[in-house]
Design an enzyme around this catalytic site. Structure first.
Site, PDB file in Angstrom:
ATOM      1  N   THR A 115     -23.067  -3.374  23.962  1.00  0.00           N
ATOM      2  CA  THR A 115     -21.947  -3.767  24.844  1.00  0.00           C
ATOM      3  C   THR A 115     -21.799  -2.842  26.047  1.00  0.00           C
ATOM      4  O   THR A 115     -20.849  -2.975  26.804  1.00  0.00           O
ATOM      5  CB  THR A 115     -20.632  -3.801  24.066  1.00  0.00           C
ATOM      6  OG1 THR A 115     -20.362  -2.495  23.519  1.00  0.00           O
ATOM      7  CG2 THR A 115     -20.695  -4.811  22.930  1.00  0.00           C
ATOM      8  N   ARG A 119     -12.774  12.411  15.641  1.00  0.00           N
ATOM      9  CA  ARG A 119     -12.888  11.372  14.606  1.00  0.00           C
ATOM     10  C   ARG A 119     -11.661  11.399  13.712  1.00  0.00           C
ATOM     11  O   ARG A 119     -11.194  12.472  13.310  1.00  0.00           O
ATOM     12  CB  ARG A 119     -14.152  11.589  13.770  1.00  0.00           C
ATOM     13  CG  ARG A 119     -14.408  10.502  12.737  1.00  0.00           C
ATOM     14  CD  ARG A 119     -15.756  10.697  12.079  1.00  0.00           C
ATOM     15  NE  ARG A 119     -16.006   9.723  11.020  1.00  0.00           N
ATOM     16  CZ  ARG A 119     -16.438   8.486  11.232  1.00  0.00           C
ATOM     17  NH1 ARG A 119     -16.679   8.084  12.471  1.00  0.00           N
ATOM     18  NH2 ARG A 119     -16.640   7.668  10.220  1.00  0.00           N
ATOM     19  N   ARG A 125       0.824  -1.210   0.000  1.00  0.00           N
ATOM     20  CA  ARG A 125       0.000   0.000   0.000  1.00  0.00           C
ATOM     21  C   ARG A 125       0.861   1.265   0.000  1.00  0.00           C
ATOM     22  O   ARG A 125       2.049   1.241   0.291  1.00  0.00           O
ATOM     23  CB  ARG A 125      -0.893   0.025   1.246  1.00  0.00           C
ATOM     24  CG  ARG A 125      -1.953  -1.028   1.288  1.00  0.00           C
ATOM     25  CD  ARG A 125      -2.683  -0.993   2.625  1.00  0.00           C
ATOM     26  NE  ARG A 125      -1.797  -1.311   3.730  1.00  0.00           N
ATOM     27  CZ  ARG A 125      -2.093  -1.137   5.010  1.00  0.00           C
ATOM     28  NH1 ARG A 125      -3.270  -0.613   5.347  1.00  0.00           N
ATOM     29  NH2 ARG A 125      -1.248  -1.456   5.953  1.00  0.00           N
ATOM     30  N   LYS A 146       3.445   1.562   7.409  1.00  0.00           N
ATOM     31  CA  LYS A 146       3.744   0.605   8.471  1.00  0.00           C
ATOM     32  C   LYS A 146       5.099   0.891   9.100  1.00  0.00           C
ATOM     33  O   LYS A 146       5.795   1.834   8.738  1.00  0.00           O
ATOM     34  CB  LYS A 146       3.674  -0.818   7.923  1.00  0.00           C
ATOM     35  CG  LYS A 146       2.287  -1.194   7.420  1.00  0.00           C
ATOM     36  CD  LYS A 146       1.210  -1.075   8.479  1.00  0.00           C
ATOM     37  CE  LYS A 146       1.310  -2.140   9.543  1.00  0.00           C
ATOM     38  NZ  LYS A 146       0.197  -2.112  10.511  1.00  0.00           N
ATOM     39  N   GLN A 157       1.145  -0.298  23.937  1.00  0.00           N
ATOM     40  CA  GLN A 157       1.832  -1.410  23.290  1.00  0.00           C
ATOM     41  C   GLN A 157       3.280  -1.453  23.791  1.00  0.00           C
ATOM     42  O   GLN A 157       4.004  -0.469  23.734  1.00  0.00           O
ATOM     43  CB  GLN A 157       1.822  -1.257  21.764  1.00  0.00           C
ATOM     44  CG  GLN A 157       0.435  -1.310  21.154  1.00  0.00           C
ATOM     45  CD  GLN A 157      -0.127   0.060  20.868  1.00  0.00           C
ATOM     46  OE1 GLN A 157       0.135   1.003  21.610  1.00  0.00           O
ATOM     47  NE2 GLN A 157      -0.899   0.190  19.802  1.00  0.00           N
ATOM     48  N   GLY A 172     -19.138   1.122  12.735  1.00  0.00           N
ATOM     49  CA  GLY A 172     -17.931   1.798  12.290  1.00  0.00           C
ATOM     50  C   GLY A 172     -17.473   1.318  10.930  1.00  0.00           C
ATOM     51  O   GLY A 172     -18.058   0.421  10.316  1.00  0.00           O
ATOM     52  N   ARG A 173     -16.400   1.934  10.434  1.00  0.00           N
ATOM     53  CA  ARG A 173     -15.891   1.575   9.107  1.00  0.00           C
ATOM     54  C   ARG A 173     -15.383   0.137   9.063  1.00  0.00           C
ATOM     55  O   ARG A 173     -15.610  -0.593   8.090  1.00  0.00           O
ATOM     56  CB  ARG A 173     -14.792   2.562   8.698  1.00  0.00           C
ATOM     57  CG  ARG A 173     -15.335   3.925   8.314  1.00  0.00           C
ATOM     58  CD  ARG A 173     -14.255   4.900   7.923  1.00  0.00           C
ATOM     59  NE  ARG A 173     -13.602   5.510   9.070  1.00  0.00           N
ATOM     60  CZ  ARG A 173     -13.056   6.724   9.081  1.00  0.00           C
ATOM     61  NH1 ARG A 173     -13.076   7.444   7.982  1.00  0.00           N
ATOM     62  NH2 ARG A 173     -12.485   7.204  10.159  1.00  0.00           N
ATOM     63  N   HIS A 219       1.824   2.688  16.327  1.00  0.00           N
ATOM     64  CA  HIS A 219       1.365   1.662  17.269  1.00  0.00           C
ATOM     65  C   HIS A 219       2.107   1.790  18.598  1.00  0.00           C
ATOM     66  O   HIS A 219       2.635   0.814  19.130  1.00  0.00           O
ATOM     67  CB  HIS A 219       1.535   0.258  16.683  1.00  0.00           C
ATOM     68  CG  HIS A 219       0.819   0.048  15.387  1.00  0.00           C
ATOM     69  ND1 HIS A 219      -0.558   0.109  15.297  1.00  0.00           N
ATOM     70  CD2 HIS A 219       1.277  -0.180  14.132  1.00  0.00           C
ATOM     71  CE1 HIS A 219      -0.913  -0.097  14.021  1.00  0.00           C
ATOM     72  NE2 HIS A 219       0.172  -0.260  13.307  1.00  0.00           N
TER      73      HIS A 219
END
Length: 351
Positions: A219, A127, A16, A75, A98, A194-195, A93
């Site tokens: 939920t 958003r 991508r 990435k 993480q 959501g998407r 990330h």
């Protein structure tokens, strides 16, 4: 002059790109210099960028880019520990606890660079301005269905790869399911509004699956959610954050259940907020499914670059969403960029 340097992706199976030739032309017309690295794998050929008027650089030459260039990729970078002096736009990330993200932030701190995390480019309402979510959900459902189909054959899901387009994916997957001569599995999608969830549900419905769609309202109780275990497939499509409920707890592994395949499209196994804590590592294109229980069987699909299975569609979609924000790179005081920088400062200041 603002200088955007589009680097080649160095991760395996990543084809991508976040900027198309048309988008590059729009940036050039705005007075932003654009350099695009050559790439041996990018789904969109370099010729379009040349025709748009971009400067072309050698593949993976970004470490030697001018210090004032803003390096743009998708990435992660190679984990070689080198300091990062540039400003980078990428998925880091690193802001949700993480454990692997700490090393990245330390590299920025050592080099004096800045991370504008694509996941944290947000409008005033919070958003995200751009997301690969739809195609992540679409591809994630496909691989989860493949995992279920493999189970019916007494196997575990084999390697997956890149598709020329969604029609090729649908044709292959449909043929695989038809060959089973079994009813389509039932599925539950959480985050269905959501998407990501929309993409997941669209693929499942295109394959003839019955889909139960849940979102925040369903939920809100915080769990437990035994309804998940009454479906053959479960797709987790929510953005994990503090307070996110646990959807499939450890005790589900030994429970009486119909659930045999989980697609954790959100894929945060090393986050403290992982809502599917029955597995501890991402899966790969070569080994898409991780078996976490045998009696009854339960496989988890948790590939973290799913949209790369459909690189042309996902690149064009994402680049179109992001372009308006990239056009503001000549004024980093714009709210989107200042908010992203503030997030980086907040999460790296105590390292």
């Amino acid at each position: 002059m603002t200088h955007l340097w589009v680097r080649a992706e160095q991760r395996q199976n990543e084809e991508r790109v976040g900027l198309t030739p048309d988008g590059a032309k729009a940036l050039l017309d705005k007075g932003i210099r654009v350099t695009v690295e050559e790439s041996s794998v990018r789904a969109i050929p370099i010729d379009g960028y040349k025709a748009a008027g971009c400067d072309i650089a050698a593949e993976n030459s970004w470490p030697d880019a001018p210090r004032d260039a803003i390096i743009f990729g998708l990435k992660e970078l190679p984990e070689d520990g080198t300091p990062l002096p540039h400003r980078h736009i990428m998925f880091g990330h690193a802001f949700k606890g993480q454990h692997s993200g700490v090393a990245l932030l330390k590299r920025f701190k050592a080099g004096g660079g800045t991370l504008y995390d694509l996941e944290y480019l947000v409008a005033e309402n919070g958003r995200r301005v751009a997301a690969f979510g739809y195609w992540a959900g679409y591809a994630g459902s496909a691989v989860t269905l493949k995992s279920w189909a493999a189970q019916q054959r007494g196997e575990i899901c084999g390697p997956v790869g890149v598709y020329a387009g969604k029609d090729a994916l649908l044709a292959e997957l449909g043929a695989e399911l038809d060959a089973l001569s079994k009813d389509r599995p039932t599925a539950m999608v959480i985050g269905a509004l959501g998407r990501v969830g929309t993409g997941a549900a669209d693929l499942l419905e295109a394959m003839g699956c019955s889909v139960t769609k849940w979102d925040m309202a369903e939920t809100a109780s915080g769990g437990p959610f035994p309804e998940i275990l009454d479906h053959n497939l479960f797709l987790n499509c929510i953005f994990a954050r503090p307070g996110t409920p646990v959807f499939v707890p450890q005790e589900a592994l030994n429970a009486d259940r119909k659930l045999t395949a989980i697609g954790d499209v959100a894929c945060d196994p090393d986050s403290d907020y992982n809502p599917v804590p029955v597995y501890d590592r991402a899966t790969t294109w070569d080994a898409p499914a991780l078996r976490v229980a045998d009696a009854p069987v339960l496989d988890v699909m948790a590939i973290d670059n799913l949209p790369s299975m459909l690189p042309v569609e996902s690149s064009e979609d994402y680049a179109a969403q992001l372009l308006e924000t990239l056009l503001k790179l000549d004024d980093l005081s714009d709210g989107v960029w200042t908010r992203a920088e503030a997030d980086f400062i907040t999460h790296s200041k105590d390292l």
